[in-house]
Enzyme design. Structure first.
Site, PDB file in Angstrom:
ATOM      1  N   GLY A  16      15.536  57.367 108.063  1.00  0.00           N
ATOM      2  CA  GLY A  16      14.461  58.073 108.735  1.00  0.00           C
ATOM      3  C   GLY A  16      14.933  59.406 109.268  1.00  0.00           C
ATOM      4  N   GLY A  18      14.098  62.439 112.623  1.00  0.00           N
ATOM      5  CA  GLY A  18      13.437  62.762 113.873  1.00  0.00           C
ATOM      6  C   GLY A  18      13.826  64.146 114.323  1.00  0.00           C
ATOM      7  N   GLY A  19      13.335  64.536 115.481  1.00  0.00           N
ATOM      8  CA  GLY A  19      13.592  65.882 115.976  1.00  0.00           C
ATOM      9  C   GLY A  19      15.060  66.162 116.205  1.00  0.00           C
ATOM     10  N   VAL A  23      18.742  60.127 109.855  1.00  0.00           N
ATOM     11  CA  VAL A  23      19.534  58.913 109.998  1.00  0.00           C
ATOM     12  C   VAL A  23      19.747  58.276 108.628  1.00  0.00           C
ATOM     13  CG1 VAL A  23      19.677  56.666 111.124  1.00  0.00           C
ATOM     14  CG2 VAL A  23      18.565  58.563 112.294  1.00  0.00           C
ATOM     15  N   LYS A  38      24.042  59.581 112.041  1.00  0.00           N
ATOM     16  CA  LYS A  38      22.980  60.463 112.492  1.00  0.00           C
ATOM     17  C   LYS A  38      23.484  61.893 112.310  1.00  0.00           C
ATOM     18  CE  LYS A  38      19.770  61.413 116.239  1.00  0.00           C
ATOM     19  NZ  LYS A  38      19.308  61.010 117.577  1.00  0.00           N
ATOM     20  N   ASP A 131      14.056  58.929 126.606  1.00  0.00           N
ATOM     21  CA  ASP A 131      13.238  58.793 125.401  1.00  0.00           C
ATOM     22  C   ASP A 131      13.104  57.314 125.016  1.00  0.00           C
ATOM     23  OD1 ASP A 131      13.222  60.066 121.991  1.00  0.00           O
ATOM     24  OD2 ASP A 131      11.596  59.818 123.428  1.00  0.00           O
TER      25      ASP A 131
END
Length: 805
Positions: A16, A18-19, A23, A38, A131
């Site tokens: 995936g 993200g900001g 990953v 990551k 988060d």
């Protein structure tokens, strides 16, 4: 990313993006283990702030060693590609588990408890996540929760940052909102200052999502969502689930507090949230307690009705703080108080709120209540601090009281809260001292002891609180603080159980209290407070019509006398002995001496002022009685009995309108308070409002059909209303009741005088005097007997009591 290899890590697949990065699933070829990489996007590496935030994520998270936090293995850079290698967590994240449907209560709570446990470990190291969201909480195939991605974490202070090996740099741009919009706290949504309480808000959002299947704050855009976070109230959980129950109501209260818009109104520590969730989980599954707290392996909880393929969810193991973390926290706490002690004035007033029993065993309630009461009594000995009494603070029992609100209502500077937990012979006590002016944390501590250490724990706690209140104690005051401690731990526990039963103010509670106090005395024959408690129980047996006064009053006198022989400075024992002296022995001068001694020893002992005011009223000294009653009211403004005493003195003084107002004010505090209804009925009967009086007595009898005081009041009101047949029926009912329990002739006299049967009334009063019934001492001022005052037998009876007509 084109390369399939980063150092020893072979890329297997993309998981995936993200900001903060992309990953990948990978294999560590050196160690032969599955990992997650990551990788920071190349376009962000030119931004120094983003790069530092990324590096900091790895350093912060790698400093955390907790079963519910994803482990960081490595931080590296190769050919301009920055990445971290972390533990691979198989399973599903909470977003996938929920999938638009509410989770089973046990499953949702078990996940939330583990998330809170992970945050507790992080917050203890000065690290906040910022988060927390469903996508960042994984549940493994074996059911263990893992919190991922501390990429937006922020050090709480520079000291913690350096301790973790990270040089402090402020990376959050002022006014820039961080965190996922749906989960971000209002202060995050507005770009304001963020601390650990933002994680508590996000955990509340996560819990709501698990319980309902939807987000609490929704919108068509990020702007709309952030507006909802700041302004809206989520739909109640019960409505969304279509399920109402006491457990759902408790969870709603927990969520409401966690989602409070203002940080000061939320839980102030994530431990509090975790412990309340644990308590609810234990109600659903009593076996959950041991699994959560004491196992290294973890007991399973079935996932009912979920299509995720998981068979079990593991509960979190007990959080074991490393010795180094404890040392760091102790050092930081010491430095803080050393730097602030000189510039903060001492706390001059305090409310000790009822400690919460978070144990699985409800029978441990005596311990939380008893520790609270013991601490109040101990601190109340100090002349330099005003400590609110038991009855003032116990109105908050079972509530999530806001310290600032409590401070305003009780007019105190500081509030102490605590949570008590027992497991077998183990005891854990968490306490927090809060400045009620701004809801700021003054001090907190966790004590873990054996139950055998209870007496020394109570002393240690008293000393610690006095220190944090910044009280300058003399040697004598320090001795006063810990005096009357039991030398035997079992005796102290039995004493606490006795006080717990005594405070129930029921016949059964008093009898059980007597047994506990006797057992405490057997364990420690020199423990003065146990004798004082025994005296209080014996004395109240008379007040609550449990039996004739002859034996119990004598036993009350003996116990109080023994208490004073062991410790003449025990104010409670003086007050008890004073009550016995005038209400049983009719020794009025002796009683007054003991009341004055009790008040001299402890001017803030409200009960002494209250009982003394009753004696003064019985003597017809109404101005003095009102002064003492008002002083008791100042000390305990929310005490129902003291508020009622104010009304009773006005009744005795024939100031009926003021008495009516006083009783109605008391009933505004608690509309089911039976004593106030009974005494309000007596006032109404004297003012000719017999129909209203009858209604008041009938309200009480609807709750307690054998209330003797309500029955004699109802019989008197019926007689005053001309309904003599009904009054005679009440006489018959009391006579029948007397075959099963104690009924003083005094109560029959009340009805006979209403019926105009003076001879019978006087005969019953004389019998009551032979039994030394305790309410007889009010003959001089009781309006119900005004028609008898010219009778020679009545005059003789008043003189027999040691009173002048």
């Amino acid at each position: 990313m084109k390369s399939k290899q980063l150092l020893q890590y072979r890329i297997l697949s993309k998981l995936g993006a993200g900001g903060q990065g992309t990953v990948y699933k990978a294999t560590d070829t050196k160690l032969g283990r599955r990992v997650v990489l990551k990788v920071l996007p190349p376009k962000l590496t030119v931004n120094v702030t983003s790069l530092k935030r990324f590096e900091r994520e790895a350093k912060l998270a790698s400093a955390l060693d907790h079963p519910n936090i994803c482990t960081i293995f490595d931080l590296a850079e190769v050919d301009g590609v920055h990445f971290i290698a972390m533990q691979y967590v198989g399973g599903q994240n909470v977003r996938q588990l929920v999938d638009g449907k509410a989770l089973d209560l046990r499953l949702a709570l078990a996940i939330a408890v583990q998330v809170a446990d992970a945050l507790s470990a992080a917050h203890a190291r000065g690290i906040i996540h910022r988060d927390i969201k469903a996508g960042n909480v994984m549940v493994t195939d074996k059911g263990q929760v893992k919190v991922l991605d501390f990429g937006l974490a922020k050090l709480l202070d520079e000291t913690s940052a350096r301790t973790a090996g990270v040089h402090h740099t402020e990376l959050t741009d002022v006014g820039v909102p961080y965190g996922t919009a749906t989960y971000a706290a209002p202060e995050q949504a507005t770009g304001g200052k963020v601390d650990h309480r933002a994680d508590i808000f996000s955990t509340g959002v996560l819990l709501y999502e698990m319980l309902t299947g939807i987000w609490p704050f929704q919108g068509k855009s990020t702007v709309e969502v952030r507006y909802g976070v700041i302004h809206d109230t989520p739909q109640p959980v019960a409505e969304v689930r279509g399920e109402e129950s006491p457990l759902i109501a408790r969870l709603q209260a927990i969520i409401d507090r966690a989602l409070a818009k203002e940080p000061a109104a939320r839980y102030q520590q994530v431990d509090e949230l975790r412990d309340e969730l644990r308590a609810v989980l234990r109600e659903i599954d009593p076996a959950a307690n041991q699994a959560i707290h004491f196992t290294g392996g973890i007991a399973p909880v079935a996932l009912r009705g979920r299509k995720n393929g998981l068979a079990q969810l593991l509960r979190p193991p007990v959080l074991l703080f490393a010795a180094g973390v404890l040392l760091l926290l102790a050092l930081a706490s010491g430095i803080y108080f050393y730097l602030n002690r000189a510039r903060q004035p001492g706390v001059e007033s305090l409310a000790v709120l009822p400690f919460t029993n978070v144990s699985a065993d409800p029978n441990a309630e005596y311990l939380s209540d008893g520790l609270t009461e013991s601490l109040i009594n101990s601190l109340a000995q100090l002349p330099s601090v005003k400590v609110r009494s038991r009855s003032s603070v116990f109105r908050y029992k079972g509530q999530e009281a806001d310290p600032q609100k409590v401070g305003r209502e009780l007019d105190v500077r500081a509030v102490l809260t605590g949570r008590v937990e027992t497991h077998g012979d183990d005891l854990a006590l968490n306490v927090e001292l809060i400045d009620a002016r701004d809801d700021s944390h003054i001090w907190g501590e966790r004590y873990t002891r054996k139950l055998a250490d209870l007496p020394t724990l109570q002393q240690e706690l008293s000393r610690a609180i006095a220190d944090k209140l910044q009280l300058r104690l003399s040697g004598a005051e320090q001795q006063q603080l810990v005096k009357n401690s039991a030398t035997n731990a079992e005796a102290y526990q039995l004493y606490l159980q006795g006080r717990y039963q005594w405070n129930k103010r029921t016949a059964e509670g008093l009898q059980q209290g007597i047994e506990y106090f006797k057992r405490a005395i057997e364990r420690d024959p020199n423990y003065a407070p146990a004798y004082s408690g025994l005296a209080d129980c014996y004395w109240l047996l008379n007040v609550y019509n449990v039996g004739p006064a002859t034996d119990s009053s004598r036993q009350a006198r003996e116990a109080a006398t023994k208490a004073l022989a062991l410790d003449e400075t025990l104010a409670e024992a003086h007050a008890s002995l004073a009550s016995v002296s005038y209400r049983y022995d009719w020794r009025w001068a002796e009683a007054e001496q003991h009341f004055k001694r009790a008040i001299g020893l402890n001017p803030d002992y409200a009960t002494a002022h209250q009982w003394y005011s009753a004696m003064l009223a019985a003597s017809g000294r109404f101005a003095e009685a009102n002064a003492e009653a008002k002083r008791a009211h100042e000390l305990e403004p929310f005490s129902l009995t003291i508020n009622s005493d104010l009304g009773r003195h006005l009744y005795y003084a024939r100031q009926y309108e003021q008495a009516l107002a006083a009783y109605r004010q008391t009933l505004a505090m608690d509309r089911n308070y039976m004593r106030a209804h009974i005494e309000l009925g007596n006032v109404l009967a004297q003012t000719g409002k017999t129909d209203e009086a009858i209604t008041e007595f009938q309200q009480v009898l609807a709750l307690d059909k054998e209330s003797i005081n309500a029955l004699d009041g109802l019989g008197y009101a019926y007689a005053a209303a001309g309904q003599k047949d009904k009054a005679q029926q009440i006489v018959a009912q009391l006579n029948e009741l007397a075959k099963r329990r104690y009924v003083s002739p005094y109560h029959l006299a009340v009805i006979y005088v209403g019926l105009g049967a003076r001879a019978q009334a006087l005969e019953q009063l004389e019998q009551a005097a032979d039994e030394r019934f305790n309410w007889l001492v009010f003959l001089r001022v009781e309006p119900q007997f005004d028609s008898l005052r010219a009778e020679p037998r009545y005059t003789a009876l008043v003189r027999r009591l040691g009173l002048a007509q």
